[in-house]
Design an enzyme around this catalytic site. Sequence first.
Site, PDB file in Angstrom:
ATOM      1  N   ASP B 146      34.044 -26.027 -62.041  1.00 44.41           N
ATOM      2  CA  ASP B 146      33.463 -27.015 -60.975  1.00 44.41           C
ATOM      3  C   ASP B 146      32.608 -26.489 -60.093  1.00 44.41           C
ATOM      4  OD1 ASP B 146      32.671 -29.378 -61.530  1.00 44.41           O
ATOM      5  OD2 ASP B 146      34.467 -29.925 -60.773  1.00 44.41           O
ATOM      6  N   TYR B 148      30.981 -27.802 -56.255  1.00 43.20           N
ATOM      7  CA  TYR B 148      31.349 -29.133 -55.447  1.00 43.20           C
ATOM      8  C   TYR B 148      29.322 -28.770 -54.323  1.00 43.20           C
ATOM      9  CZ  TYR B 148      34.374 -31.254 -51.789  1.00 43.20           C
ATOM     10  OH  TYR B 148      35.006 -31.614 -50.658  1.00 43.20           O
ATOM     11  N   HIS B 153      28.530 -35.199 -50.933  1.00 35.83           N
ATOM     12  CA  HIS B 153      29.950 -35.831 -51.143  1.00 35.83           C
ATOM     13  C   HIS B 153      31.225 -35.026 -50.952  1.00 35.83           C
ATOM     14  CE1 HIS B 153      32.751 -36.420 -54.224  1.00 35.83           C
ATOM     15  NE2 HIS B 153      32.860 -34.858 -54.145  1.00 35.83           N
ATOM     16  N   ARG B 162      39.998 -34.705 -44.874  1.00 36.36           N
ATOM     17  CA  ARG B 162      40.973 -34.209 -43.392  1.00 36.36           C
ATOM     18  C   ARG B 162      39.669 -35.410 -42.278  1.00 36.36           C
ATOM     19  NH1 ARG B 162      39.582 -31.608 -47.088  1.00 36.36           N
ATOM     20  NH2 ARG B 162      37.377 -31.596 -46.969  1.00 36.36           N
ATOM     21  N   GLU B 218      33.207 -38.864 -61.842  1.00 30.43           N
ATOM     22  CA  GLU B 218      32.421 -38.294 -61.481  1.00 30.43           C
ATOM     23  C   GLU B 218      31.419 -38.263 -61.936  1.00 30.43           C
ATOM     24  OE1 GLU B 218      34.344 -34.868 -59.220  1.00 30.43           O
ATOM     25  OE2 GLU B 218      35.213 -35.818 -57.883  1.00 30.43           O
ATOM     26  N   GLU B 220      28.102 -35.829 -62.309  1.00 31.58           N
ATOM     27  CA  GLU B 220      27.894 -34.632 -62.502  1.00 31.58           C
ATOM     28  C   GLU B 220      26.911 -34.360 -63.532  1.00 31.58           C
ATOM     29  OE1 GLU B 220      30.798 -31.675 -61.846  1.00 31.58           O
ATOM     30  OE2 GLU B 220      32.525 -32.656 -61.513  1.00 31.58           O
ATOM     31  N   ASP B 252      33.034 -35.798 -64.993  1.00 30.21           N
ATOM     32  CA  ASP B 252      34.811 -34.637 -64.461  1.00 30.21           C
ATOM     33  C   ASP B 252      35.914 -36.369 -63.939  1.00 30.21           C
ATOM     34  OD1 ASP B 252      36.337 -32.893 -63.854  1.00 30.21           O
ATOM     35  OD2 ASP B 252      35.556 -32.866 -61.621  1.00 30.21           O
ATOM     36  N   ARG B 256      42.441 -39.595 -58.025  1.00 28.14           N
ATOM     37  CA  ARG B 256      42.536 -39.649 -56.213  1.00 28.14           C
ATOM     38  C   ARG B 256      43.505 -39.465 -55.761  1.00 28.14           C
ATOM     39  NH1 ARG B 256      37.600 -37.262 -56.401  1.00 28.14           N
ATOM     40  NH2 ARG B 256      35.305 -38.361 -56.812  1.00 28.14           N
ATOM     41  N   GLN B 259      45.081 -36.336 -56.957  1.00 28.14           N
ATOM     42  CA  GLN B 259      44.801 -34.833 -55.907  1.00 28.14           C
ATOM     43  C   GLN B 259      45.540 -35.156 -54.775  1.00 28.14           C
ATOM     44  OE1 GLN B 259      40.406 -35.798 -56.987  1.00 28.14           O
ATOM     45  NE2 GLN B 259      39.373 -33.720 -55.334  1.00 28.14           N
ATOM     46  N   TYR B 263      46.881 -31.602 -53.922  1.00 23.97           N
ATOM     47  CA  TYR B 263      45.643 -30.679 -53.284  1.00 23.97           C
ATOM     48  C   TYR B 263      46.081 -29.037 -53.373  1.00 23.97           C
ATOM     49  CZ  TYR B 263      42.760 -31.144 -49.688  1.00 23.97           C
ATOM     50  OH  TYR B 263      42.852 -31.790 -48.320  1.00 23.97           O
ATOM     51  N   LYS B 272      42.343 -33.807 -62.333  1.00 22.79           N
ATOM     52  CA  LYS B 272      41.476 -33.416 -62.815  1.00 22.79           C
ATOM     53  C   LYS B 272      41.314 -32.966 -64.731  1.00 22.79           C
ATOM     54  CE  LYS B 272      38.558 -33.824 -59.099  1.00 22.79           C
ATOM     55  NZ  LYS B 272      36.911 -33.605 -59.001  1.00 22.79           N
ATOM     56  N   THR B 276      37.728 -34.287 -69.672  1.00 24.62           N
ATOM     57  CA  THR B 276      36.220 -34.034 -68.529  1.00 24.62           C
ATOM     58  C   THR B 276      35.317 -34.464 -69.834  1.00 24.62           C
ATOM     59  OG1 THR B 276      36.931 -31.935 -67.075  1.00 24.62           O
ATOM     60  CG2 THR B 276      34.895 -32.359 -67.576  1.00 24.62           C
ATOM     61  N   THR B 379      29.955 -33.576 -57.852  1.00 25.00           N
ATOM     62  CA  THR B 379      29.285 -34.772 -58.186  1.00 25.00           C
ATOM     63  C   THR B 379      28.525 -34.929 -57.131  1.00 25.00           C
ATOM     64  OG1 THR B 379      31.819 -35.793 -57.630  1.00 25.00           O
ATOM     65  CG2 THR B 379      29.737 -37.174 -56.795  1.00 25.00           C
ATOM     66  N   GLU B 393      33.645 -42.814 -52.956  1.00 26.56           N
ATOM     67  CA  GLU B 393      32.354 -42.808 -51.821  1.00 26.56           C
ATOM     68  C   GLU B 393      31.991 -44.434 -52.112  1.00 26.56           C
ATOM     69  OE1 GLU B 393      29.762 -39.157 -52.498  1.00 26.56           O
ATOM     70  OE2 GLU B 393      31.104 -38.798 -53.703  1.00 26.56           O
TER      71      GLU B 393
END
Lengths: 453, 453
Positions: B146, B148, B153, B162, B218, B220, B252, B256, B259, B263, B272, B276, B379, B393
């Site tokens: 997967d 990114y 996103h 963060r 997600e 994708e 996916d 959250r 995660q 993570y 995750k 899927t 995503t 989001e």
Amino acid sequence: MDTPPLLNETHDPSLKSWVESANDPATDFPIQNLPLGAFVMEHDGHRHAHLAVAIGDQVLDITSLAEAGYFQNDPDEEVRAIGRLPAWNAAMSVPGFIEKMRRRLQSFLRADGSGGQSARRLRSKVLRPIAETPLIRPAMNFNYTDFYASIHHATNVGTMFRPDNALLPNYKWVPIGYHGRASSIIPSGVEIRRPSGQTKADDAAAPVFGPCKMLDYELEVGVLVGASNRMGEPVSMGRADHHIAGLCLVNDWSARDMQKWEYQPLGPFLAKNFATTVSPWIVTREALAPFRCAAYKRPDGDPQPLEYLRDENNEQWGGFDITLEVHLISKSMREQNLPPLRVSRGSFRDMYWTFAQMIVHHTSNGCNLQPGDLLASGTVSGTSPDSRGCLLERTWEGTGKPRKPIELPTGEKRTFLEDGDEVVMTDWCEGGAGGHRRIGFGECRGTIASANA
Amino acid sequence: MDTPPLLNETHDPSLKSWVESANDPATDFPIQNLPLGAFVMEHDGHRHAHLAVAIGDQVLDITSLAEAGYFQNDPDEEVRAIGRLPAWNAAMSVPGFIEKMRRRLQSFLRADGSGGQSARRLRSKVLRPIAETPLIRPAMNFNYTDFYASIHHATNVGTMFRPDNALLPNYKWVPIGYHGRASSIIPSGVEIRRPSGQTKADDAAAPVFGPCKMLDYELEVGVLVGASNRMGEPVSMGRADHHIAGLCLVNDWSARDMQKWEYQPLGPFLAKNFATTVSPWIVTREALAPFRCAAYKRPDGDPQPLEYLRDENNEQWGGFDITLEVHLISKSMREQNLPPLRVSRGSFRDMYWTFAQMIVHHTSNGCNLQPGDLLASGTVSGTSPDSRGCLLERTWEGTGKPRKPIELPTGEKRTFLEDGDEVVMTDWCEGGAGGHRRIGFGECRGTIASANA
């Protein structure tokens, strides 16, 4: 439970085999071990996979034993079908199969065996020297998960990568793991090409692309999953051990300079997925019964695991008492016929999480494990410098201090791996209360080839 | 190159089929598409996988077409062998195979076809309605990566996880990716059980274990790999596109709250790997030729990719002009026969990295890709709020602000997914200069079942 799971008369240390080399006290493969393997045999102009177990310095060719009719009257269908299987996956997913096969094979191999004349006639047809046998992966590894179960490794590496934030707050709660790459799992002996990739010096404005300059090994123990669980159906602590078919050695080759630049925010990727070497034999959970031990005792002040990861039996017998070593041979050492240099010796008793806890955590969200899946422990490191399972830790002396290279008998120095270096990992169980026979894992080897031009 | 790769007379918009539904301008599956699929058929008391393509609202059963002898005199061995394959993996790994099969099938399906009487007699035997066909995964996905690749996103999610460090310094240099779980890839329509796991509130001293409270989708796009590369042999930008067999939709599913706690430092894992979902049809690179477009134009001030990720042809044609939508149906909406609510619409043109760059990066260290491997884009989110491809989001209004739920026509509100919610993803290509026929992907569906008790 007062005795370890699965301990029974198949572990009797007085059992001997008519394969003389199996009675040598130093062998990895006495009649009490019988690890699962596979090799390639050419006939009819095609390459066929044969299933096997190791016995002393020999391979017992189970496919040929089956083709000769040895299992044809067996009461168990799975045993009768063994000659038709291309890998151990399907067989080892059947509960109780390994124990049954272990007893059948001990009866064929034991010195006092009463297999009759026909069994005796088979002996020469189904044995071949390990040293001359092209071993392949014993099971297809469709999925590969790598854990991070040594708190000593996590603390050391954390200190290097995140000086202010070494051991993250989740570590003592979560058996941290991530998915590795299954396609690049290779058997012991296959050459490792030095990877190229992006790296960035701390003081550089931009990264560069080129051969890895900090190539490393990681000494790990892997579980091969036996029985699967269905998607959406977690495995409980009481059942987790039953999903372990056996253990092997894993070298999770790592490109440290690439890892440092790429790993945030989604974890290691190209720094790891160029190659993972596994040892050729699956040492079964059944064979390891005499060497089960208590799980790591958490120091005062550490939290207890959450309920779903806790189990009395796991506390008493969840560990494996395995000693692990890494040896290094440079090209010059090989040319001068020097023996490998031992770089480290560690113990699997030092792991913060047990395999049972890793399996329960992995499936706690309903994720399905499949027969042959590889779950690796993460680098096995202990508290002393010479028990550290990778060069990143082994040659590190502390924040701000220069790395201290390992000196080879040729006078060469190693901070990380050079082209031509061969890494040889070995591990074994021995000693303990019952005078049990040593159970070894064989070797996990790989030599570094130079990067693509 | 002045025209997109692979554009030729098989894309002629005037081509019509004797399957009338394929000539409907709104169909996903005109004769110019012919996406690869598979379904289960029971005969002789066993379940068999049949290969297929979609045409209008019908499935063309290629396995039955082959069994009826339609390909028996074909000059190409791979085409003659197609009836014996259990999945598309082996066939789509052969260079040029898809283009050949596309021409054979167009010749069978076109309205002005001259297949003769015997071909006409076959017509009724090899067609069946899609709606009544149990579709399965068209290829075995042995490995799942997967990426990114949407900078929008990555920026949005980075800001949430963060706040001080949203887009990490490596993002514009490295096509960030990580390994997903292949065992839990499921076809469209299979129910998703809400996962349980560890979560920790910011102000709590310890985590708790329980059902996920922030379950998300997600949106994708996935690449199915066709030709493999050998371990140790990177794929160059000039060759990368040739390794794409086709594209599909990927959901996916993401937990959250789990995660956020798990993570670091090794990336998402249990958040995750519980499921899927992939759409049932592989829309081939050949079918998508009219909808190739320029790669994302980096704004002034962004660095250019390193040399190994740069290629003129990629800049001109590396993109795919795909429109993507997410629709939501709650249990109450279903009970009231209300239509699905469109939650977002985005464009695949907005991706920062192309699939060719992802393939080159993935193999740049020598990692081997295998036929059928799934590489998902990450995503797909654009700049506007209604183009954001996940609820994390979509319902986010900025740091420190409360989430703004989506209002459903029943008056219900959704910040994340509730039990009984069904997510339906669709995407398609249409428009452009040549008046080309719409090429659609079909649907990617999944409904949330409640957590284990």
